[in-house]
Design an enzyme around this catalytic site. Structure first.
Site, mmCIF file in Angstrom:
data_model
loop_
_atom_site.group_PDB
_atom_site.id
_atom_site.type_symbol
_atom_site.label_atom_id
_atom_site.label_comp_id
_atom_site.label_asym_id
_atom_site.label_seq_id
_atom_site.Cartn_x
_atom_site.Cartn_y
_atom_site.Cartn_z
ATOM 1 N N HIS A 30 80.070 9.365 47.355
ATOM 2 C CA HIS A 30 80.885 9.729 48.520
ATOM 3 C C HIS A 30 80.220 10.819 49.359
ATOM 4 O O HIS A 30 80.251 10.760 50.591
ATOM 5 C CB HIS A 30 82.263 10.239 48.051
ATOM 6 C CG HIS A 30 83.135 9.171 47.475
ATOM 7 N ND1 HIS A 30 84.196 8.624 48.159
ATOM 8 C CD2 HIS A 30 83.082 8.520 46.294
ATOM 9 C CE1 HIS A 30 84.771 7.705 47.408
ATOM 10 N NE2 HIS A 30 84.116 7.617 46.263
ATOM 11 N N ASP A 122 86.873 12.602 53.653
ATOM 12 C CA ASP A 122 86.754 11.377 52.861
ATOM 13 C C ASP A 122 88.146 10.759 52.768
ATOM 14 O O ASP A 122 89.151 11.455 52.630
ATOM 15 C CB ASP A 122 86.228 11.714 51.458
ATOM 16 C CG ASP A 122 85.893 10.456 50.665
ATOM 17 O OD1 ASP A 122 84.703 10.149 50.533
ATOM 18 O OD2 ASP A 122 86.827 9.762 50.181
ATOM 19 N N TRP A 340 66.138 8.936 36.621
ATOM 20 C CA TRP A 340 66.587 8.844 38.020
ATOM 21 C C TRP A 340 65.366 8.498 38.844
ATOM 22 O O TRP A 340 64.245 8.883 38.478
ATOM 23 C CB TRP A 340 67.193 10.184 38.477
ATOM 24 C CG TRP A 340 68.076 10.116 39.696
ATOM 25 C CD1 TRP A 340 67.823 10.660 40.913
ATOM 26 C CD2 TRP A 340 69.352 9.491 39.800
ATOM 27 N NE1 TRP A 340 68.864 10.403 41.778
ATOM 28 C CE2 TRP A 340 69.820 9.694 41.112
ATOM 29 C CE3 TRP A 340 70.158 8.762 38.911
ATOM 30 C CZ2 TRP A 340 71.042 9.204 41.574
ATOM 31 C CZ3 TRP A 340 71.385 8.283 39.370
ATOM 32 C CH2 TRP A 340 71.816 8.501 40.680
ATOM 33 N N TRP A 361 78.898 0.701 46.615
ATOM 34 C CA TRP A 361 78.673 0.259 47.996
ATOM 35 C C TRP A 361 77.323 0.739 48.539
ATOM 36 O O TRP A 361 76.620 0.005 49.239
ATOM 37 C CB TRP A 361 79.824 0.710 48.904
ATOM 38 C CG TRP A 361 79.680 0.224 50.317
ATOM 39 C CD1 TRP A 361 79.641 0.978 51.441
ATOM 40 C CD2 TRP A 361 79.560 -1.152 50.757
ATOM 41 N NE1 TRP A 361 79.499 0.185 52.551
ATOM 42 C CE2 TRP A 361 79.448 -1.134 52.160
ATOM 43 C CE3 TRP A 361 79.530 -2.384 50.101
ATOM 44 C CZ2 TRP A 361 79.313 -2.290 52.925
ATOM 45 C CZ3 TRP A 361 79.383 -3.545 50.863
ATOM 46 C CH2 TRP A 361 79.278 -3.490 52.256
ATOM 47 N N THR A 364 74.598 -1.470 47.134
ATOM 48 C CA THR A 364 74.661 -2.822 47.709
ATOM 49 C C THR A 364 74.066 -2.825 49.116
ATOM 50 O O THR A 364 73.250 -3.690 49.466
ATOM 51 C CB THR A 364 76.125 -3.317 47.722
ATOM 52 O OG1 THR A 364 76.640 -3.205 46.395
ATOM 53 C CG2 THR A 364 76.227 -4.750 48.201
HETATM 54 C C1 UDX Z 1 80.530 5.553 43.416
HETATM 55 C C2 UDX Z 1 81.342 4.358 42.929
HETATM 56 O O1 UDX Z 1 80.941 4.037 41.619
HETATM 57 C C3 UDX Z 1 81.137 3.195 43.873
HETATM 58 O O2 UDX Z 1 81.831 2.096 43.418
HETATM 59 C C4 UDX Z 1 81.564 3.565 45.261
HETATM 60 O O3 UDX Z 1 81.323 2.483 46.146
HETATM 61 C C5 UDX Z 1 80.831 4.816 45.703
HETATM 62 O O4 UDX Z 1 80.961 5.847 44.723
HETATM 63 P P1 UDX Z 1 77.909 5.347 42.655
HETATM 64 O O5 UDX Z 1 78.097 4.967 41.252
HETATM 65 O O6 UDX Z 1 77.366 6.660 42.929
HETATM 66 O O7 UDX Z 1 79.190 5.172 43.540
HETATM 67 O O8 UDX Z 1 77.006 4.162 43.283
HETATM 68 P P2 UDX Z 1 76.479 3.908 44.725
HETATM 69 O O9 UDX Z 1 77.541 3.893 45.766
HETATM 70 O O10 UDX Z 1 75.695 2.683 44.630
HETATM 71 O O11 UDX Z 1 75.543 5.154 45.011
HETATM 72 C C6 UDX Z 1 74.486 5.487 44.182
HETATM 73 C C7 UDX Z 1 73.479 6.255 45.014
HETATM 74 O O12 UDX Z 1 72.576 6.882 44.110
HETATM 75 C C8 UDX Z 1 72.673 5.353 45.928
HETATM 76 O O13 UDX Z 1 72.578 5.925 47.217
HETATM 77 C C9 UDX Z 1 71.309 5.289 45.267
HETATM 78 O O14 UDX Z 1 70.221 5.201 46.166
HETATM 79 C C10 UDX Z 1 71.254 6.620 44.519
HETATM 80 N N1 UDX Z 1 70.397 6.498 43.336
HETATM 81 C C11 UDX Z 1 70.777 5.759 42.259
HETATM 82 C C12 UDX Z 1 69.186 7.139 43.346
HETATM 83 O O15 UDX Z 1 68.811 7.801 44.340
HETATM 84 N N2 UDX Z 1 68.398 7.059 42.248
HETATM 85 C C13 UDX Z 1 68.752 6.360 41.134
HETATM 86 O O16 UDX Z 1 67.968 6.354 40.180
HETATM 87 C C14 UDX Z 1 69.992 5.683 41.151
#
Ligand code: UDX
Length: 460
Positions: A30, A122, A340, A361, A364
């Site tokens: 978020h 938010d 990470w 999101w 995706t």
């Molecule tokens: C949370 C909720 O789980 C999700 O369902 C909602 O849509 C947003 O909040 P999160 O688990 O953090 O999300 O997943 P996501 O929204 O995909 O964000 C993950 C972020 O971490 C992405 O921007 C991704 O680029 C970053 N990331 C992930 C890294 O920079 N490095 C990594 O190794 C893994």
């Protein structure tokens, strides 16, 4: 990172600059898009103040051009429960109560200092609408998930008895949900571990989104056109679809875990489109049983893989100590496990062939932006809905219907990496990527939407 897409700039004279206050929810999925939005609005001539919780406090020095105010969220009183309580609604609802007084006081102080154009909070900080109304401040909302998810949340029967305790034997488990046929009965079990608590959170969020003065979405009109029409009808407040934010302005990593950048040189040594990139985001946690299935699902294919395992992601373990030596030996240099990584760069790398994702999101959108097809393993909240969109609506991914199970995983990997089917998915996601790029160009939908947002806020 390509920043050349920012081709529009409505230049405002310093006299017309006005302050916007932003209030992110303190979880990475978020807060990242909120900071990206703050940067986008700053380049459009607005002054930015961020009110933030002490919990997951942002690093102020990363954003020297913003002002910051910290509020006491009292989150430390419940944070210790996070290793045992898997209900995200508990924490978000707690913050909505504990932040109320300090947020109000902080806002009153800020309004005393100078005129403020609007508050952008938010969507999950629904308590802020009442305070904004009391203080006669315009509140806009950033919803960090998809339009489709907002529609789904409005339709999912959270309060219907018997819908959230289905077992595999129940006929409703594999059947479409009548109120929202895109999802199946089994998806409901993932959307809410505590249906009463999550239903309540979602109802409050949607109600206060409708009461706001405008909705900002990190999405693209071309990706969710019918959904945008539905939202416009249902919500009756202006919607601005100016995503994907990270293509306007990449956010510095806000994770406390150090990015492993060496992995990029390992990717350089891999053949084009050969690597399976696996990550389940910043919040989801899995059992050791599920973890072992993921491991052997990856090991049982011939593809190279890069797997992000966050420390603490596997319940009851610190990191990857439950993986056997036999597994490590069988994988050898074909697989890399890191804590990470720079995800957007990994997805953009020519060696990356598919993204096995939890369908948060942000992940995706990032996959679509780089034209990478997905294997979908949604874990909770909005992810099951987004995964159905990826698999059944956009047809750019394969959903693992049986969850983490090694035979199904190996089949899905083979289908996406080797089959004609996978090739078609790749073509479709590349077409979507091209549409996204066009939307950011001058005259494109996201570009125009940003201009409309700037004009709207300037008119307040
Ligand atoms: C949370 C909720 O789980 C999700 O369902 C909602 O849509 C947003 O909040 P999160 O688990 O953090 O999300 O997943 P996501 O929204 O995909 O964000 C993950 C972020 O971490 C992405 O921007 C991704 O680029 C970053 N990331 C992930 C890294 O920079 N490095 C990594 O190794 C893994």
């Amino acid at each position: 990172m390509d920043q050349t897409h920012v081709k529009n700039s409505i230049v405002q004279s310093p006299e017309t600059r006005r302050r916007i206050i932003l209030f992110p929810l303190p979880f990475q999925g978020h807060s990242n898009p909120m900071f990206q939005l703050a940067n986008i609005l700053h380049t459009q001539g607005f002054n930015i103040t961020i009110i933030h919780t002490q919990f997951n406090s942002p690093n102020h020095s990363t954003y020297p051009h913003f002002h910051f105010r910290s509020i006491n969220d009292q989150f430390s009183e419940v944070d210790h429960l996070r290793s045992t309580n898997r209900d995200p609604s508990f924490y978000v609802k707690y913050l909505n109560r504990s932040c109320e007084d300090p947020f109000r006081n902080c806002l009153i102080d800020l309004l005393d200092e100078e005129p403020v154009a609007c508050l952008i909070s938010d969507a999950m900080f629904y308590f802020t609408q009442g305070i904004a109304d009391d203080l006669k401040l315009v509140r806009m909302v950033l919803r960090t998930s998809s339009l489709g998810c907002a529609i789904g949340y409005g339709a999912v029967p959270f309060s219907k008895e018997g819908r959230f305790n289905l077992t595999k034997q129940d006929p409703g488990y594999e059947a479409s949900v009548p109120e929202y046929p895109l999802i199946k009965g089994k998806d409901m079990l993932k959307i809410a571990v505590n249906p009463e608590g999550y239903g309540d959170l979602v109802a409050n969020m949607l109600k206060q989104m409708k009461a706001s003065s405008g909705l900002i979405w990190n999405t693209i009109k071309e990706l969710e056109e019918p959904e945008l029409e539905t939202i416009n009808q249902d919500f009756q407040v202006p919607s601005f679809t100016l995503g994907p934010f990270h293509k306007h302005f990449p956010a510095p990593s806000s994770s406390s875990i150090k990015q492993d950048r060496d992995i990029l040189s390992w990717l350089d040594t891999q053949p084009p489109k050969s690597v399976i990139y696996t990550s389940f985001g910043s919040v989801a946690r899995i059992t050791d049983l599920e973890f072992q299935e993921v491991a052997y699902g990856l090991a049982n294919t011939s593809s190279p893989f890069l797997w992000v395992v966050r420390p603490g992601m596997v319940l009851g373990f610190e990191w990857i100590e439950s993986l056997s030596e036999k597994f490590m030996e069988s994988v050898g240099d074909r697989g890399r496990i890191v804590k990470w990584c720079p995800q957007q760069e990994v997805l953009a790398h020519p060696a990356t062939g598919c993204f096995w994702t939890h369908n948060g999101w942000n992940s995706t959108l990032e996959s679509i932006c780089e034209g990478v097809p997905m294997i979908c393993s949604p874990c909770f909240v909005d992810q099951p809905i987004i995964a159905r969109y990826a698999g059944d609506v956009w047809k750019i991914g394969i959903l693992l219907e049986d969850g983490f199970e090694r035979v199904g995983i190996a089949k899905a990997i083979e289908r996406i990496m080797m089959d004609k089917d996978g090739e078609e998915m790749r073509k479709r996601v590349i077409r979507l990527k091209e549409k996204v790029n066009l939307s950011l160009d001058e005259g494109g939908s996201s570009n125009e939407s940003l201009k409309s947002l700037v004009a709207y806020i300037s008119s307040l």
